[in-house]
Design a protein around this motif. Sequence first.
Motif, PDB file in Angstrom:
ATOM      1  N   GLY A  20      57.850  63.679  45.287  1.00  0.00           N
ATOM      2  CA  GLY A  20      57.078  63.421  44.085  1.00  0.00           C
ATOM      3  C   GLY A  20      56.244  62.163  44.211  1.00  0.00           C
ATOM      4  N   LEU A  21      55.795  61.686  43.062  1.00  0.00           N
ATOM      5  CA  LEU A  21      54.962  60.483  42.982  1.00  0.00           C
ATOM      6  C   LEU A  21      55.858  59.249  43.018  1.00  0.00           C
ATOM      7  CD1 LEU A  21      52.030  59.349  42.392  1.00  0.00           C
ATOM      8  CD2 LEU A  21      52.716  59.363  39.985  1.00  0.00           C
ATOM      9  N   SER A  22      55.578  58.325  43.916  1.00  0.00           N
ATOM     10  CA  SER A  22      56.390  57.115  44.018  1.00  0.00           C
ATOM     11  C   SER A  22      55.800  55.959  43.228  1.00  0.00           C
ATOM     12  CB  SER A  22      56.557  56.703  45.484  1.00  0.00           C
ATOM     13  OG  SER A  22      55.298  56.445  46.084  1.00  0.00           O
ATOM     14  N   ASN A  23      54.486  55.855  43.138  1.00  0.00           N
ATOM     15  CA  ASN A  23      53.867  54.769  42.366  1.00  0.00           C
ATOM     16  C   ASN A  23      52.370  55.024  42.230  1.00  0.00           C
ATOM     17  OD1 ASN A  23      54.128  53.791  45.404  1.00  0.00           O
ATOM     18  ND2 ASN A  23      52.301  52.828  44.566  1.00  0.00           N
ATOM     19  N   ILE A  24      51.813  54.466  41.177  1.00  0.00           N
ATOM     20  CA  ILE A  24      50.370  54.455  40.980  1.00  0.00           C
ATOM     21  C   ILE A  24      50.030  53.123  40.319  1.00  0.00           C
ATOM     22  CG2 ILE A  24      50.620  55.747  38.807  1.00  0.00           C
ATOM     23  CD1 ILE A  24      47.812  56.887  39.358  1.00  0.00           C
ATOM     24  N   ASN A  25      49.125  52.349  40.945  1.00  0.00           N
ATOM     25  CA  ASN A  25      48.873  50.978  40.506  1.00  0.00           C
ATOM     26  C   ASN A  25      47.395  50.640  40.639  1.00  0.00           C
ATOM     27  OD1 ASN A  25      51.900  50.108  40.524  1.00  0.00           O
ATOM     28  ND2 ASN A  25      51.547  50.961  42.547  1.00  0.00           N
ATOM     29  N   TYR A  26      46.950  49.725  39.765  1.00  0.00           N
ATOM     30  CA  TYR A  26      45.564  49.248  39.813  1.00  0.00           C
ATOM     31  C   TYR A  26      45.563  47.746  39.598  1.00  0.00           C
ATOM     32  CZ  TYR A  26      40.613  48.681  38.834  1.00  0.00           C
ATOM     33  OH  TYR A  26      39.302  48.274  38.870  1.00  0.00           O
ATOM     34  N   TRP A  27      44.936  47.018  40.541  1.00  0.00           N
ATOM     35  CA  TRP A  27      44.872  45.559  40.495  1.00  0.00           C
ATOM     36  C   TRP A  27      43.428  45.115  40.269  1.00  0.00           C
ATOM     37  CZ3 TRP A  27      41.889  42.245  43.274  1.00  0.00           C
ATOM     38  CH2 TRP A  27      42.209  40.888  43.240  1.00  0.00           C
ATOM     39  N   PHE A  28      43.263  44.054  39.479  1.00  0.00           N
ATOM     40  CA  PHE A  28      41.933  43.517  39.216  1.00  0.00           C
ATOM     41  C   PHE A  28      42.082  42.065  38.765  1.00  0.00           C
ATOM     42  CE2 PHE A  28      43.639  45.443  35.462  1.00  0.00           C
ATOM     43  CZ  PHE A  28      43.321  44.583  34.421  1.00  0.00           C
ATOM     44  N   LYS A  29      40.956  41.382  38.579  1.00  0.00           N
ATOM     45  CA  LYS A  29      40.959  39.989  38.145  1.00  0.00           C
ATOM     46  C   LYS A  29      40.257  39.845  36.795  1.00  0.00           C
ATOM     47  CE  LYS A  29      41.192  37.219  42.398  1.00  0.00           C
ATOM     48  NZ  LYS A  29      42.147  36.216  41.937  1.00  0.00           N
ATOM     49  N   PHE A  30      40.871  39.057  35.897  1.00  0.00           N
ATOM     50  CA  PHE A  30      40.194  38.651  34.684  1.00  0.00           C
ATOM     51  C   PHE A  30      39.327  37.415  34.951  1.00  0.00           C
ATOM     52  CE2 PHE A  30      43.649  40.979  32.420  1.00  0.00           C
ATOM     53  CZ  PHE A  30      42.842  41.791  31.656  1.00  0.00           C
ATOM     54  N   LEU A  31      39.918  36.454  35.686  1.00  0.00           N
ATOM     55  CA  LEU A  31      39.269  35.204  36.040  1.00  0.00           C
ATOM     56  C   LEU A  31      39.667  34.861  37.474  1.00  0.00           C
ATOM     57  CD1 LEU A  31      40.031  33.150  32.786  1.00  0.00           C
ATOM     58  CD2 LEU A  31      37.814  34.140  33.422  1.00  0.00           C
ATOM     59  N   PRO A  32      38.972  33.914  38.124  1.00  0.00           N
ATOM     60  CA  PRO A  32      39.372  33.555  39.483  1.00  0.00           C
ATOM     61  C   PRO A  32      40.835  33.119  39.600  1.00  0.00           C
ATOM     62  CG  PRO A  32      37.207  32.653  38.990  1.00  0.00           C
ATOM     63  CD  PRO A  32      37.716  33.255  37.709  1.00  0.00           C
ATOM     64  N   GLN A  33      41.391  32.514  38.550  1.00  0.00           N
ATOM     65  CA  GLN A  33      42.785  32.068  38.586  1.00  0.00           C
ATOM     66  C   GLN A  33      43.745  33.041  37.891  1.00  0.00           C
ATOM     67  OE1 GLN A  33      40.259  29.986  37.374  1.00  0.00           O
ATOM     68  NE2 GLN A  33      39.981  29.001  39.366  1.00  0.00           N
ATOM     69  N   TRP A  34      43.247  34.167  37.410  1.00  0.00           N
ATOM     70  CA  TRP A  34      44.075  35.097  36.633  1.00  0.00           C
ATOM     71  C   TRP A  34      43.896  36.513  37.182  1.00  0.00           C
ATOM     72  CZ3 TRP A  34      43.130  36.296  30.711  1.00  0.00           C
ATOM     73  CH2 TRP A  34      44.098  37.207  30.280  1.00  0.00           C
ATOM     74  N   SER A  35      44.949  37.018  37.792  1.00  0.00           N
ATOM     75  CA  SER A  35      44.949  38.375  38.344  1.00  0.00           C
ATOM     76  C   SER A  35      45.893  39.256  37.538  1.00  0.00           C
ATOM     77  CB  SER A  35      45.406  38.360  39.808  1.00  0.00           C
ATOM     78  OG  SER A  35      44.584  37.524  40.588  1.00  0.00           O
ATOM     79  N   SER A  36      45.574  40.541  37.468  1.00  0.00           N
ATOM     80  CA  SER A  36      46.350  41.451  36.642  1.00  0.00           C
ATOM     81  C   SER A  36      46.571  42.785  37.366  1.00  0.00           C
ATOM     82  CB  SER A  36      45.652  41.696  35.306  1.00  0.00           C
ATOM     83  OG  SER A  36      46.489  42.379  34.406  1.00  0.00           O
ATOM     84  N   THR A  37      47.663  43.429  37.043  1.00  0.00           N
ATOM     85  CA  THR A  37      48.011  44.718  37.633  1.00  0.00           C
ATOM     86  C   THR A  37      48.619  45.613  36.565  1.00  0.00           C
ATOM     87  OG1 THR A  37      48.532  43.624  39.727  1.00  0.00           O
ATOM     88  CG2 THR A  37      49.269  45.880  39.477  1.00  0.00           C
ATOM     89  N   VAL A  38      48.221  46.871  36.543  1.00  0.00           N
ATOM     90  CA  VAL A  38      48.856  47.865  35.679  1.00  0.00           C
ATOM     91  C   VAL A  38      49.322  49.013  36.573  1.00  0.00           C
ATOM     92  CG1 VAL A  38      47.581  47.298  33.591  1.00  0.00           C
ATOM     93  CG2 VAL A  38      46.616  48.939  35.202  1.00  0.00           C
TER      94      VAL A  38
END
Length: 372
Positions: free
Chosen positions: A64-82
């Motif tokens: 099955g599916l093990s993971n699905i993820n998306y990474w991006f940046k809000f600011l140069p010092q602030w990174s986010s992942t969902v």
Amino acid sequence: MSALNRGMGGTGIGVRDGFNLNFTNPASYGSIISPVTSVFEMGFYIGHDRYTTEALSESRTNGGLSNINYWFKFLPQWSSTVGLTPFSSVSYKVNTMRSLGGSSNLEYTYDGSGTISRLYWGNAFNILKSLSFGVNISYLFGTISRDESVDIPLYATSLIYQNKTHTNKVALDAGLQYEIHLKKNRSLVVGLVGDLGATFKGNQKNLLLDGSLDTLQASSGDALIYEVPKSGGLGIGLHTARSILAADATFENWGAVSTSEQETSYQDVFRFSMGYMYKGNLDAPTYLGTASLRAGFHVQQYPLAVKGTALPWWGLTAGMSLPMFDNRSSITVSYTFDSLGTMQNGLLRQHVQQIMFDVVIRDLWGIRRKFD
């Protein structure tokens, strides 16, 4: 886990990589730097489980599916992942012979199925040049069923106990990383992680069925409470231009969790893992020279002790990541082997083999293509 963590035996508390996601420590989300502006990762697995006792054995295949993820940046010092990933899953069916009252050699069947999934939003903040902090806010949901049944041929009946664990709640975990810069483009990363744990509710149902599986009697048992204890971990990683060597040590306070079952008890869990990654050389003269290689292992005790017997748990992993489209994307193939349990004292041993495929798509800005 991400493709990076799986290939390194689940290691990653002290790992910072500029191109790959690392979910073992949320503080690492900020390690992905320009020209990478976003990362999408999706993983699939095919697994083979083998359950063995002194008298019987059974195999099951799943996937099955093990993971699905998306990474991006809000600011140069602030990174986010969902992302979305399994938090806990159960898949087994075991038959054995036991006694019940004055009857002997009755066939018992233990059947478990279901998944609790984790939908999370992770954030990392580069507080100082060498210090990062990260936190995951997770939403846990799903149901796990554990059924125990016994056939009683003398009365042409079956007795079934059904336990269902369900959850719908929010959980938190956090991490820190501090990077010490050494000579010759080397660095030492020290990481810390902590998890507040979680409590799940469950219910019990007892059924008495006849030979045609029609319900003769049904009753509800006591409400069930299942706990995931608080945990913490320390990791260290030695980074060079071409490789990462890392080790993790974690502690889970399972000894504080109580159980109503007489033959089982919980014990504190210490886990140790080590992993190595060769990053590959994009300027290598051959395509295989650009591939990233990973290997690792882990060893621990299972939190549940049965009949006073501890259940050992260890595993080995290996993986290869092949770059595509000028390293904008990659395909990773990983293999894991896990051994859990023992056949001593009439218990069961489980061997799990999995092959995992991860696709990583990166968006790179500011890269000027070269034309001959």
